[in-house]
Design a protein around this motif. Sequence first.
Motif, PDB file in Angstrom:
ATOM      1  N   LEU A 127       0.823  -1.218   0.000  1.00  0.00           N
ATOM      2  CA  LEU A 127       0.000   0.000   0.000  1.00  0.00           C
ATOM      3  C   LEU A 127       0.852   1.262   0.000  1.00  0.00           C
ATOM      4  O   LEU A 127       0.326   2.380  -0.009  1.00  0.00           O
ATOM      5  N   VAL A 128       2.171   1.076   0.050  1.00  0.00           N
ATOM      6  CA  VAL A 128       3.134   2.171  -0.193  1.00  0.00           C
ATOM      7  C   VAL A 128       4.211   1.575  -1.100  1.00  0.00           C
ATOM      8  O   VAL A 128       4.299   0.354  -1.237  1.00  0.00           O
ATOM      9  N   ASP A 129       5.024   2.417  -1.704  1.00  0.00           N
ATOM     10  CA  ASP A 129       6.170   1.880  -2.453  1.00  0.00           C
ATOM     11  C   ASP A 129       7.091   1.159  -1.468  1.00  0.00           C
ATOM     12  O   ASP A 129       7.354   1.669  -0.368  1.00  0.00           O
ATOM     13  N   VAL A 130       7.567  -0.006  -1.851  1.00  0.00           N
ATOM     14  CA  VAL A 130       8.446  -0.777  -0.954  1.00  0.00           C
ATOM     15  C   VAL A 130       9.735  -1.147  -1.694  1.00  0.00           C
ATOM     16  O   VAL A 130       9.887  -2.261  -2.204  1.00  0.00           O
ATOM     17  N   PRO A 131      10.674  -0.182  -1.767  1.00  0.00           N
ATOM     18  CA  PRO A 131      11.996  -0.552  -2.289  1.00  0.00           C
ATOM     19  C   PRO A 131      12.727  -1.392  -1.245  1.00  0.00           C
ATOM     20  O   PRO A 131      12.240  -1.545  -0.115  1.00  0.00           O
ATOM     21  N   LYS A 132      13.892  -1.883  -1.621  1.00  0.00           N
ATOM     22  CA  LYS A 132      14.658  -2.732  -0.691  1.00  0.00           C
ATOM     23  C   LYS A 132      14.857  -2.036   0.670  1.00  0.00           C
ATOM     24  O   LYS A 132      14.679  -2.646   1.721  1.00  0.00           O
ATOM     25  N   GLU A 133      15.195  -0.743   0.650  1.00  0.00           N
ATOM     26  CA  GLU A 133      15.499  -0.024   1.896  1.00  0.00           C
ATOM     27  C   GLU A 133      14.278   0.100   2.799  1.00  0.00           C
ATOM     28  O   GLU A 133      14.394   0.414   3.973  1.00  0.00           O
ATOM     29  N   ARG A 134      13.085  -0.088   2.237  1.00  0.00           N
ATOM     30  CA  ARG A 134      11.878   0.026   3.070  1.00  0.00           C
ATOM     31  C   ARG A 134      11.384  -1.343   3.511  1.00  0.00           C
ATOM     32  O   ARG A 134      10.309  -1.482   4.067  1.00  0.00           O
ATOM     33  N   GLY A 135      12.168  -2.372   3.271  1.00  0.00           N
ATOM     34  CA  GLY A 135      11.807  -3.689   3.816  1.00  0.00           C
ATOM     35  C   GLY A 135      11.082  -4.579   2.840  1.00  0.00           C
ATOM     36  O   GLY A 135      10.149  -5.306   3.219  1.00  0.00           O
ATOM     37  N   CYS A 136      11.518  -4.569   1.568  1.00  0.00           N
ATOM     38  CA  CYS A 136      10.838  -5.462   0.622  1.00  0.00           C
ATOM     39  C   CYS A 136      11.181  -6.923   0.919  1.00  0.00           C
ATOM     40  O   CYS A 136      12.122  -7.223   1.646  1.00  0.00           O
ATOM     41  N   MET A 137      10.402  -7.807   0.356  1.00  0.00           N
ATOM     42  CA  MET A 137      10.563  -9.236   0.647  1.00  0.00           C
ATOM     43  C   MET A 137      11.620  -9.894  -0.242  1.00  0.00           C
ATOM     44  O   MET A 137      11.941  -9.409  -1.328  1.00  0.00           O
ATOM     45  N   LYS A 138      12.138 -11.020   0.243  1.00  0.00           N
ATOM     46  CA  LYS A 138      13.075 -11.866  -0.512  1.00  0.00           C
ATOM     47  C   LYS A 138      12.497 -13.273  -0.525  1.00  0.00           C
ATOM     48  O   LYS A 138      11.929 -13.726   0.476  1.00  0.00           O
ATOM     49  N   PHE A 139      12.659 -13.947  -1.628  1.00  0.00           N
ATOM     50  CA  PHE A 139      12.122 -15.308  -1.766  1.00  0.00           C
ATOM     51  C   PHE A 139      13.224 -16.247  -2.227  1.00  0.00           C
ATOM     52  O   PHE A 139      14.081 -15.857  -3.032  1.00  0.00           O
ATOM     53  N   TRP A 140      13.165 -17.487  -1.776  1.00  0.00           N
ATOM     54  CA  TRP A 140      14.113 -18.528  -2.163  1.00  0.00           C
ATOM     55  C   TRP A 140      13.445 -19.383  -3.250  1.00  0.00           C
ATOM     56  O   TRP A 140      12.582 -20.222  -2.941  1.00  0.00           O
ATOM     57  N   PRO A 141      13.796 -19.156  -4.521  1.00  0.00           N
ATOM     58  CA  PRO A 141      13.092 -19.859  -5.603  1.00  0.00           C
ATOM     59  C   PRO A 141      13.200 -21.378  -5.469  1.00  0.00           C
ATOM     60  O   PRO A 141      14.286 -21.904  -5.225  1.00  0.00           O
ATOM     61  N   GLY A 142      12.095 -22.036  -5.593  1.00  0.00           N
ATOM     62  CA  GLY A 142      12.069 -23.502  -5.566  1.00  0.00           C
ATOM     63  C   GLY A 142      12.086 -24.096  -4.169  1.00  0.00           C
ATOM     64  O   GLY A 142      11.982 -25.311  -4.004  1.00  0.00           O
TER      65      GLY A 142
ATOM     66  N   ALA B 109       3.614   0.658  -4.818  1.00  0.00           N
ATOM     67  CA  ALA B 109       2.281   0.595  -4.213  1.00  0.00           C
ATOM     68  C   ALA B 109       1.309   0.037  -5.249  1.00  0.00           C
ATOM     69  O   ALA B 109       1.314   0.482  -6.399  1.00  0.00           O
ATOM     70  N   GLY B 110       0.527  -0.970  -4.854  1.00  0.00           N
ATOM     71  CA  GLY B 110      -0.438  -1.591  -5.781  1.00  0.00           C
ATOM     72  C   GLY B 110       0.078  -2.862  -6.419  1.00  0.00           C
ATOM     73  O   GLY B 110      -0.693  -3.603  -7.019  1.00  0.00           O
ATOM     74  N   ASP B 111       1.395  -3.137  -6.286  1.00  0.00           N
ATOM     75  CA  ASP B 111       1.929  -4.424  -6.753  1.00  0.00           C
ATOM     76  C   ASP B 111       1.642  -5.494  -5.698  1.00  0.00           C
ATOM     77  O   ASP B 111       1.478  -5.186  -4.504  1.00  0.00           O
ATOM     78  N   CYS B 112       1.648  -6.736  -6.124  1.00  0.00           N
ATOM     79  CA  CYS B 112       1.321  -7.825  -5.189  1.00  0.00           C
ATOM     80  C   CYS B 112       2.231  -9.028  -5.450  1.00  0.00           C
ATOM     81  O   CYS B 112       2.476  -9.373  -6.613  1.00  0.00           O
ATOM     82  N   THR B 113       2.729  -9.624  -4.381  1.00  0.00           N
ATOM     83  CA  THR B 113       3.416 -10.915  -4.535  1.00  0.00           C
ATOM     84  C   THR B 113       2.498 -12.013  -4.018  1.00  0.00           C
ATOM     85  O   THR B 113       1.711 -11.804  -3.085  1.00  0.00           O
TER      86      THR B 113
END
Length: 253
Positions: free
Chosen positions: A131-146, A177-181
């Motif tokens: 609901l806000v822009d979430v660049p890496k510095e603002r705590g974006c998520m990380k995923f382990w593929p597979g 903001a507005g993107d979804c994982t």
Amino acid sequence: MYLKASDITRYQREGFLMVPQVLTPEEVAGFFEEAAAMLSRGKTLHWPSEKGMVMDWVADAEIESAIMRRLALHPVITGIAEELAGRPLRLFKSELLRKEGTGSTMTPPHIDEFALPISGAPVTLTAWVALVDVPKERGCMKFWPGSHQVKAVDEAQDLASHPEMMFLPRVTLPLRAGDCTFHHARTVHSAHANETHTTRISLATVYMDEGARFEPRTLYGDGMNDKLSRHLATMQAGQALSGECFPRIRWKD
Ligand SMILES: O=C(O)CCC(=O)C(=O)O
């Protein structure tokens, strides 16, 4: 259909998918306003860490607020969730997450499945909408593929006993903001600390198989007094997670 067949194949292979702009800017503004008002009331649960606070959140966001329920049951988000799952889903819960600026710590790597009291639901997945822009510095998520397919993690239930996971590739996913994982309940994921002055706000909604059943978990609900936890406390192991509390989300042909 919202997704291409290749998106679905990719999700099945990697255990997560980012879908840009599932919400219009007008929708983001409306949902943000409600989210900020809810968070300002201060009735949040906390995830402390050794170094500070990972985040706090409003449990039951979709029970507490009709507007948040609209977001949890948003036709685009739920449509995508069912395309990824390939079968009808129910809403399990929706949490309004806040990672405060300057001071919140990283979200440690974890798997959701072991904290969800759900059995018989191989397709449990979470939609995490920014609901806000979430660049890496603002705590974006990380995923382990597979990682959702790794048997060792499946059995371990505890990533601390699998330090080799920390040496596997992972993907950092900044969001507008507005993107979804969307991530599978067995996918290992974490998030960066919020080092900016802007609070990170998002809604994380868990969807589960239509036929999901209740499986009591020791990790879930201890000391919690939100409406969902109280409802689950009345349920028997093996009972269907259905009814008004866990509505079917739409099924699109
Ligand atoms: O928002 C975060 O930092 C983590 C969220 C998460 O783990 C989840 O939604 O499953």
